[in-house]
Design a protein around this motif. Structure first.
Motif, short mmCIF file in Angstrom:
data_model
loop_
_atom_site.label_atom_id
_atom_site.label_comp_id
_atom_site.label_asym_id
_atom_site.label_seq_id
_atom_site.Cartn_x
_atom_site.Cartn_y
_atom_site.Cartn_z
N ILE A 153 0.43 -4.80 5.46
CA ILE A 153 0.36 -5.17 3.95
C ILE A 153 1.65 -4.43 3.37
CG2 ILE A 153 -0.62 -4.98 1.78
CD1 ILE A 153 -3.29 -5.86 3.32
N LYS A 154 1.49 -2.99 3.65
CA LYS A 154 2.72 -2.09 2.99
C LYS A 154 4.08 -2.74 3.73
CE LYS A 154 0.12 2.24 2.38
NZ LYS A 154 0.04 3.49 2.55
N LEU A 155 4.31 -2.91 4.91
CA LEU A 155 5.53 -3.43 5.35
C LEU A 155 6.07 -4.45 4.57
CD1 LEU A 155 5.15 -2.54 9.21
CD2 LEU A 155 6.53 -1.26 7.38
N LYS A 156 5.11 -5.45 4.43
CA LYS A 156 5.40 -6.68 3.65
C LYS A 156 5.74 -6.18 2.15
CE LYS A 156 5.58 -11.19 3.09
NZ LYS A 156 6.73 -11.92 3.69
N GLN A 157 4.85 -5.27 1.51
CA GLN A 157 5.41 -5.10 0.04
C GLN A 157 6.66 -4.36 -0.09
OE1 GLN A 157 2.38 -2.19 -0.91
NE2 GLN A 157 0.80 -3.97 -1.54
N PHE A 158 7.19 -3.47 0.87
CA PHE A 158 8.55 -2.85 0.92
C PHE A 158 9.50 -3.72 1.33
CE2 PHE A 158 6.21 1.21 1.34
CZ PHE A 158 6.97 2.14 0.54
N GLU A 163 13.99 -6.78 -0.80
CA GLU A 163 14.48 -8.00 -1.11
C GLU A 163 14.78 -8.08 -2.62
OE1 GLU A 163 13.72 -12.75 -0.63
OE2 GLU A 163 12.50 -11.42 0.17
N GLN A 164 14.25 -7.64 -3.33
CA GLN A 164 14.22 -7.56 -4.89
C GLN A 164 15.56 -6.52 -5.22
OE1 GLN A 164 10.73 -6.39 -6.83
NE2 GLN A 164 9.60 -8.34 -6.45
N ARG A 232 21.50 0.07 -5.76
CA ARG A 232 21.90 0.45 -4.35
C ARG A 232 20.93 1.55 -3.97
NH1 ARG A 232 28.47 0.33 -4.43
NH2 ARG A 232 28.69 -1.96 -4.14
N ASN A 233 20.80 2.58 -5.02
CA ASN A 233 19.95 3.65 -4.57
C ASN A 233 18.32 3.27 -4.65
OD1 ASN A 233 21.78 5.42 -4.72
ND2 ASN A 233 21.67 6.01 -6.82
N GLU A 234 18.01 2.09 -5.13
CA GLU A 234 16.49 1.61 -5.21
C GLU A 234 16.51 1.01 -3.68
OE1 GLU A 234 16.02 -0.88 -8.47
OE2 GLU A 234 15.73 0.83 -9.98
N TYR A 235 17.53 0.23 -3.44
CA TYR A 235 17.62 -0.39 -2.28
C TYR A 235 17.25 0.62 -0.86
CZ TYR A 235 19.13 -2.97 2.19
OH TYR A 235 19.49 -3.15 3.40
N GLN A 236 18.09 1.91 -0.96
CA GLN A 236 18.05 2.76 -0.03
C GLN A 236 16.65 3.35 -0.12
OE1 GLN A 236 20.10 3.31 2.23
NE2 GLN A 236 21.63 1.98 1.63
#
Length: 453
Positions: A153-158, A163-164, A232-236
């Motif tokens: 579930i956590k991996l799916k959330q991340f 993706e967002q 980009r930071n949020e993605y990282q």
């Protein structure tokens, strides 16, 4: 005529005078009778020399049993202890399983009368501990399943957050590109209006308005670039968070799995301890049964090797002797090594038992009185300590002979004649004088020479 008669008489008289000792040589009548008797005896001797004589091998032994289970056996003590009670007396007939005597324990480990109860309680406690550990194993397994499900579930959330972030990066990148285009246009307009102002074609107010728009474009471009960097930071951060969450849950799973393995190892150790306790309980139950010594078969107690109450005995020590009922009797005789090759199974034997008077003519068994027939059953393949070989003889059922006495007992002395081949008496005398072995033929009727052929 008269002259002749007188002449002969004078000659006869002269002969008798000169050879008178010849008259003493006349055979008396008694001598002739002795000569006739000697001639008759000689004739009888010659006739007797041609009579058949059955060769035999003589040996002494005793009565035993054909099968080992029928022979007298010594009842041994299976454990170390002390005699607590005698339940039989010498000469008493006992049945199979009847109690002979009771042994009491002397070792500290087995003195406790409630030892079996203690072991049963320990086994029960170990069993309950194993059940509790098994419940713990089930709980750990459910915990592992929950951790694995939570990790998914956590991996799916991340993944969704990543993706967002990617979509936001794309949007902010487009906005930044648009802001850069607006900045270029504003910069061109500002420079053009500044040249016009320097030429005096436009007023300062209009130039300030264009400059303000330029500053706003610069600010929008910086803001768009900042938002893009933040995206980009949020993605990282999302990628790093995913890895961190995965590592955290995997660490919990590894820890839970280690606890599960430890519990399983404890269960295995407990199973081993439980098996050992059960083995000890079985040994104690068997040992408790060994305290009561029972008769292995029907028989008669003939000799108690220990006496009294409280006498210490060791494991393997003989306590008494038991003679089985209705044994299959056999006579054991001991043959010299040189005679063993002459004996084979099935040979007829004549036996004389101690206590039964008999007259035996070894060469003529048909005229023997008081002897009993037997048959060679077993010839040992290994010699006795004195160098002789044991031969077991059973009652000969083929011969129409008197059965063995019912009163025979184990150990009764016996003397046996193993019957071999029939030969003339002169041959037997000649063999004995020369020290030759008996005549050996095939027991079925053929000679050795014919057998070799």
């Amino acid at each position: 005529m008269l002259n002749i008669t007188e002449k002969k008489s004078s000659e006869q008289h002269e002969f008798e005078r000169r050879f008178g000792t010849l008259n003493t040589l006349n055979s008396p009548s008694q001598a002739r009778k002795v000569a006739r008797v000697l001639m008759v005896l000689l004739a009888l001797f010659i006739i007797i020399m041609f009579l058949p004589w059955q060769q035999n091998i003589r040996a002494r032994g005793e009565i035993t049993a054909l099968t080992p289970q029928d022979r007298p056996q010594k009842i041994q003590c299976p454990i170390d202890g002390t005699i607590a009670q005698w339940n039989v007396q010498e000469g008493q007939h006992v049945d199979s399983g009847q109690v002979l005597l009771t042994i009491a324990e002397v070792k500290d480990k087995y003195i406790d009368p409630d030892m079996i109860l203690r072991l049963e309680e320990g086994i029960q406690a170990k069993g309950e501990a194993i059940i509790a550990k098994q419940d713990k194993v089930e709980a750990k397994k459910r915990q592992l399943e929950a951790l694995e499900a939570g990790l998914l579930i956590k991996l799916k959330q991340f993944d969704n957050k990543i993706e967002q972030s990617i979509l936001k990066i794309e949007g902010d990148s487009i906005a930044w590109e648009a802001s850069k285009v607006d900045l270029k246009n504003a910069d061109r307009q500002y420079k053009a209006n500044q040249e016009l102002h320097e030429k005096g074609l436009i007023s300062l107010t209009k130039l300030e308005t264009v400059r303000s728009k330029y500053q706003q474009s610069v600010a929008k471009e910086v803001s768009a670039r900042t938002k893009l960097e933040m995206a980009r930071n949020e993605y990282q951060n999302a990628v790093l968070g995913k890895n961190a969450a995965r590592n955290e849950v995997l660490d919990k799973i590894a820890k839970t799995d280690s606890e599960l393995s430890t519990t399983l190892s404890d269960i295995a150790d407990s199973d081993a301890a439980l098996a050992k306790a059960r083995n000890e309980l079985s040994s104690m139950e068997i040992r408790a049964g060994m305290r009561v010594i029972r008769a292995p078969q029907k028989g008669v107690v003939v000799q108690a090797l220990n006496s009294g109450i409280g006498e210490n005995v060791k494991s393997g020590q003989a306590l008494l002797t038991l003679v089985p009922d209705e044994p299959h009797l056999a006579a054991a005789i001991y043959i010299k090594t040189m005679d063993v090759p002459l004996i084979e199974e099935g040979r007829h034997v004549r036996l004389r038992f101690d206590g039964w008077p008999s007259i035996q003519f070894s060469g003529w068994p048909s005229v023997s009185v008081g002897t009993f027939g037997g048959q060679v059953q077993v010839v040992d393949f290994m010699n006795q300590p004195d160098g002789t070989f044991r031969v077991l003889i059973t009652q000969d059922s083929k011969e129409k002979d008197e059965p063995w006495p019912a009163e025979l007992r184990m150990g009764t002395g016996v003397f046996g004649w193993v019957m071999l081949e029939e030969v003339p008496i002169w041959y037997e005398l000649w063999r004995q004088i020369n020290g030759f072995p008996p005549s050996l033929k095939d027991y079925k009727g053929g000679s050795d020479q014919g057998k070799k052929k």
